[in-house]
Scaffold this motif. Structure first.
Motif, PDB file in Angstrom:
ATOM      1  N   VAL A   1     -59.570   9.212  -7.174  1.00 41.85           N
ATOM      2  CA  VAL A   1     -58.367  10.054  -7.223  1.00 41.85           C
ATOM      3  C   VAL A   1     -57.144   9.242  -6.816  1.00 41.85           C
ATOM      4  N   ASP A   2     -56.098   9.355  -7.603  1.00 41.80           N
ATOM      5  CA  ASP A   2     -54.797   8.793  -7.231  1.00 41.80           C
ATOM      6  C   ASP A   2     -54.085   9.866  -6.408  1.00 41.80           C
ATOM      7  N   ARG A   3     -54.266   9.798  -5.089  1.00 41.65           N
ATOM      8  CA  ARG A   3     -53.772  10.876  -4.236  1.00 41.65           C
ATOM      9  C   ARG A   3     -52.250  11.026  -4.294  1.00 41.65           C
ATOM     10  N   GLY A   4     -51.557   9.916  -4.375  1.00 46.42           N
ATOM     11  CA  GLY A   4     -50.100   9.987  -4.435  1.00 46.42           C
ATOM     12  C   GLY A   4     -49.623  10.686  -5.695  1.00 46.42           C
ATOM     13  N   LEU A   5     -50.182  10.286  -6.834  1.00 44.92           N
ATOM     14  CA  LEU A   5     -49.797  10.905  -8.102  1.00 44.92           C
ATOM     15  C   LEU A   5     -50.221  12.369  -8.134  1.00 44.92           C
ATOM     16  N   LEU A   6     -51.409  12.668  -7.596  1.00 42.64           N
ATOM     17  CA  LEU A   6     -51.884  14.052  -7.591  1.00 42.64           C
ATOM     18  C   LEU A   6     -50.971  14.939  -6.749  1.00 42.64           C
ATOM     19  N   ALA A   7     -50.596  14.454  -5.556  1.00 42.39           N
ATOM     20  CA  ALA A   7     -49.718  15.249  -4.689  1.00 42.39           C
ATOM     21  C   ALA A   7     -48.356  15.460  -5.347  1.00 42.39           C
ATOM     22  N   LEU A   8     -47.806  14.394  -5.929  1.00 39.41           N
ATOM     23  CA  LEU A   8     -46.499  14.493  -6.585  1.00 39.41           C
ATOM     24  C   LEU A   8     -46.548  15.508  -7.729  1.00 39.41           C
TER      25      LEU A   8
ATOM     26  N   LEU B   1     -45.433  20.684 -10.189  1.00 37.47           N
ATOM     27  CA  LEU B   1     -45.949  21.801 -10.980  1.00 37.47           C
ATOM     28  C   LEU B   1     -45.706  23.126 -10.257  1.00 37.47           C
ATOM     29  N   ALA B   2     -45.909  23.142  -8.940  1.00 40.85           N
ATOM     30  CA  ALA B   2     -45.627  24.355  -8.169  1.00 40.85           C
ATOM     31  C   ALA B   2     -44.144  24.731  -8.274  1.00 40.85           C
ATOM     32  N   GLY B   3     -43.276  23.718  -8.239  1.00 41.08           N
ATOM     33  CA  GLY B   3     -41.846  23.978  -8.401  1.00 41.08           C
ATOM     34  C   GLY B   3     -41.513  24.514  -9.786  1.00 41.08           C
ATOM     35  N   VAL B   4     -42.181  23.985 -10.808  1.00 37.46           N
ATOM     36  CA  VAL B   4     -41.947  24.454 -12.180  1.00 37.46           C
ATOM     37  C   VAL B   4     -42.377  25.915 -12.324  1.00 37.46           C
ATOM     38  N   VAL B   5     -43.571  26.239 -11.809  1.00 35.37           N
ATOM     39  CA  VAL B   5     -44.043  27.628 -11.885  1.00 35.37           C
ATOM     40  C   VAL B   5     -43.112  28.545 -11.090  1.00 35.37           C
ATOM     41  N   GLY B   6     -42.635  28.065  -9.944  1.00 42.20           N
ATOM     42  CA  GLY B   6     -41.667  28.841  -9.172  1.00 42.20           C
ATOM     43  C   GLY B   6     -40.399  29.094  -9.963  1.00 42.20           C
ATOM     44  N   ALA B   7     -39.961  28.078 -10.708  1.00 38.72           N
ATOM     45  CA  ALA B   7     -38.775  28.251 -11.551  1.00 38.72           C
ATOM     46  C   ALA B   7     -39.024  29.293 -12.636  1.00 38.72           C
ATOM     47  N   PHE B   8     -40.242  29.305 -13.172  1.00 34.81           N
ATOM     48  CA  PHE B   8     -40.587  30.333 -14.161  1.00 34.81           C
ATOM     49  C   PHE B   8     -40.422  31.729 -13.564  1.00 34.81           C
ATOM     50  N   PHE B   9     -40.976  31.918 -12.363  1.00 35.58           N
ATOM     51  CA  PHE B   9     -40.922  33.235 -11.724  1.00 35.58           C
ATOM     52  C   PHE B   9     -39.492  33.631 -11.350  1.00 35.58           C
ATOM     53  N   LEU B  10     -38.639  32.640 -11.098  1.00 32.01           N
ATOM     54  CA  LEU B  10     -37.246  32.928 -10.761  1.00 32.01           C
ATOM     55  C   LEU B  10     -36.400  33.229 -11.992  1.00 32.01           C
ATOM     56  N   GLY B  11     -36.995  33.069 -13.175  1.00 32.62           N
ATOM     57  CA  GLY B  11     -36.276  33.388 -14.400  1.00 32.62           C
ATOM     58  C   GLY B  11     -35.446  32.256 -14.958  1.00 32.62           C
ATOM     59  N   LEU B  12     -35.625  31.029 -14.458  1.00 32.12           N
ATOM     60  CA  LEU B  12     -34.901  29.884 -15.010  1.00 32.12           C
ATOM     61  C   LEU B  12     -35.459  29.549 -16.396  1.00 32.12           C
ATOM     62  N   PRO B  13     -34.688  28.859 -17.238  1.00 39.55           N
ATOM     63  CA  PRO B  13     -35.164  28.530 -18.587  1.00 39.55           C
ATOM     64  C   PRO B  13     -36.508  27.789 -18.532  1.00 39.55           C
ATOM     65  N   MET B  14     -37.523  28.343 -19.167  1.00 39.37           N
ATOM     66  CA  MET B  14     -38.866  27.801 -19.046  1.00 39.37           C
ATOM     67  C   MET B  14     -38.994  26.423 -19.693  1.00 39.37           C
ATOM     68  N   SER B  15     -38.379  26.253 -20.854  1.00 40.07           N
ATOM     69  CA  SER B  15     -38.539  24.991 -21.571  1.00 40.07           C
ATOM     70  C   SER B  15     -37.984  23.829 -20.758  1.00 40.07           C
ATOM     71  N   TRP B  16     -36.773  23.985 -20.260  1.00 42.59           N
ATOM     72  CA  TRP B  16     -36.146  22.882 -19.540  1.00 42.59           C
ATOM     73  C   TRP B  16     -36.689  22.744 -18.120  1.00 42.59           C
TER      74      TRP B  16
END
Length: 417
Positions: A221-228, A233-248
């Motif tokens: 496992v590349d722990r650094g890459l996995l954590a990053l 990804l958690a931030g992207v999903v959070g942005a989805f839930f906040l209603g920000l443009p999904m594509s960008w």
């Protein structure tokens, strides 16, 4: 213009999996040829293809869907580089002590990962691990491969980013990510549970009753890459839930990982399914040409008798049409066509939910019903020979039961809330 309909029908011959003796074209090739014919024959203008018009209604290609799919593919590629999928699979194998528990674990892991990542990518990553595991444990591979693709299809119902057809629905409906997920999560969980239960029942005589101790070697496992990647990804999903443009949001997250990972981007870019993106872009042009000249409405009127009457009857008719047509024409092309029909339904939001549920679960019915199915059994070629009829014997009961149950939950949710 009759020419638009002729090109549309010609294109759908290839999309439905048929072959013409004088043309050796697959689905992407047929779609690309159809798009080129639409432009060459003057049905669609080059300006409409390249979205040069200031009027969004004259944009042939839904760029937001293409960008969203690209962003999610890149994030999945970095997760794969970090050995996330192999780690998740190895974790499940270590905790499974019987073939039956392993089958359930594979189904739910495939479904859970597909709820947020594109299901085709999940199948591509999990299939080699599952094959290696069942070979080491001397288990029959077919039920576990079915668990990968059927679990992936069922789990991907839950969110807009679970599969390509849901991404199309997001772009057309404008529904919030959180609202869609709130309605679709329970049908997705129930459908995945039905897949697991049905596989256990249908293969009850093929799965041996014994305990085993599979010991897959821990993946590097590349722990650094996995954590990053997980944080982004958690931030992207959070942005989805906040209603920000999904594509960008998705593409910005992928670009962030690309910039901070200290890895050559080419490896991640090589994992992107560019053929699928070309297929989508070509289909957008073909369906736009049909819509432009009113043929999509004519097709809707052809099926209108199935959906006449009160709202519940209309919904059931549309659900049945979606299930059947998604297997005849493939789910993504049908969703592209049916997107213009949903606003004419009495309950529009329910219509979008039914379209997502039906077009996705329809993928479990036949071997060619979903790209995920083809990915799994192409990867297993040489070890497993899955025929159309052998798949259908499992896919028919699984799809009908899960679809009826999922639709009942959707109707109950809309009645209550």
């Amino acid at each position: 213009m009759v020419l638009a309909l002729a090109i549309f029908v010609f294109t759908y011959i290839f999309i439905a999996g048929a072959r013409l003796p004088f043309l050796k074209l697959d689905r992407p090739g047929g779609a690309l040829l159809g798009a080129v014919l639409m432009v060459v024959c003057g049905v669609v203008t080059p300006a409409e293809v390249f979205n040069h018009s200031e009027d969004p209604a004259r944009h042939a290609i839904d760029a937001d869907t293409i960008v969203l799919l690209l962003g999610m593919m890149l994030l999945a590629a970095y997760l794969s580089q970090a050995a996330f999928f192999r780690t998740a699979g190895a974790w499940a194998v270590r905790r499974a002590r019987t073939p039956q528990v392993l089958l359930v674990a594979v189904t739910f892991i495939s479904g859970a990962l597909s709820a947020f990542l594109v299901n085709d990518t999940v199948c591509l990553m999990l299939t080699p691990l599952v094959l290696a595991t069942v070979e080491e444990a001397k288990l029959p591979p077919v039920p576990y491969l079915l668990a990968v693709c059927m679990g992936s299809n069922s789990g991907s119902v839950a969110t807009f980013t679970g599969n390509p057809q849901n991404m199309l629905i997001q772009g057309a409906s404008g529904l919030p990510y959180s609202t869609f997920a709130a309605y679709m999560a329970l049908p997705a969980i129930l459908s995945t549970a039905i897949v697991a239960g049905a596989l256990l029942f249908l293969f009850r005589y093929d799965l041996p009753v014994f305990r085993f101790e599979p010991r897959p070697p821990p993946p590097p496992v590349d722990r650094g890459l996995l954590a990053l990647t997980m944080v982004v990804l958690a931030g992207v999903v959070g942005a989805f839930f906040l209603g920000l443009p999904m594509s960008w949001s998705a593409l910005a997250g992928a670009a962030c990982v690309m910039a901070l990972s200290r890895r050559e981007p080419r490896e991640a870019l090589d994992r992107v399914d560019w053929v699928l993106l070309l297929f989508f872009s070509s289909l957008f042009v073909v369906v736009y040409g049909v819509n432009k000249h009113g043929w999509a409405e004519e097709i809707r009127l052809l099926f209108a008798p199935m959906m006449q009457g009160p709202a519940w009857k209309e919904t059931l008719g549309f659900a049945g049409l979606t299930l059947v047509a998604s297997n005849l024409f493939s789910n993504v092309p049908f969703v592209m066509l049916a997107r213009s029909w949903v606003p004419t339904l009495q309950n529009v939001e329910l219509g979008w939910h039914v379209l997502a549920l039906g077009s996705t679960l329809a993928g479990n019915l036949t071997l060619v019903g979903s790209v995920a199915n083809l990915i799994v059994f192409e990867a297993a070629r040489g070890k497993v020979n899955m025929t159309f009829m052998n798949y259908l014997r499992v896919g028919l009961p699984v799809t009908l039961i899960s679809f009826v149950a999922g639709l009942a939950v959707l109707l109950a949710e809309h009645a209550l809330f």
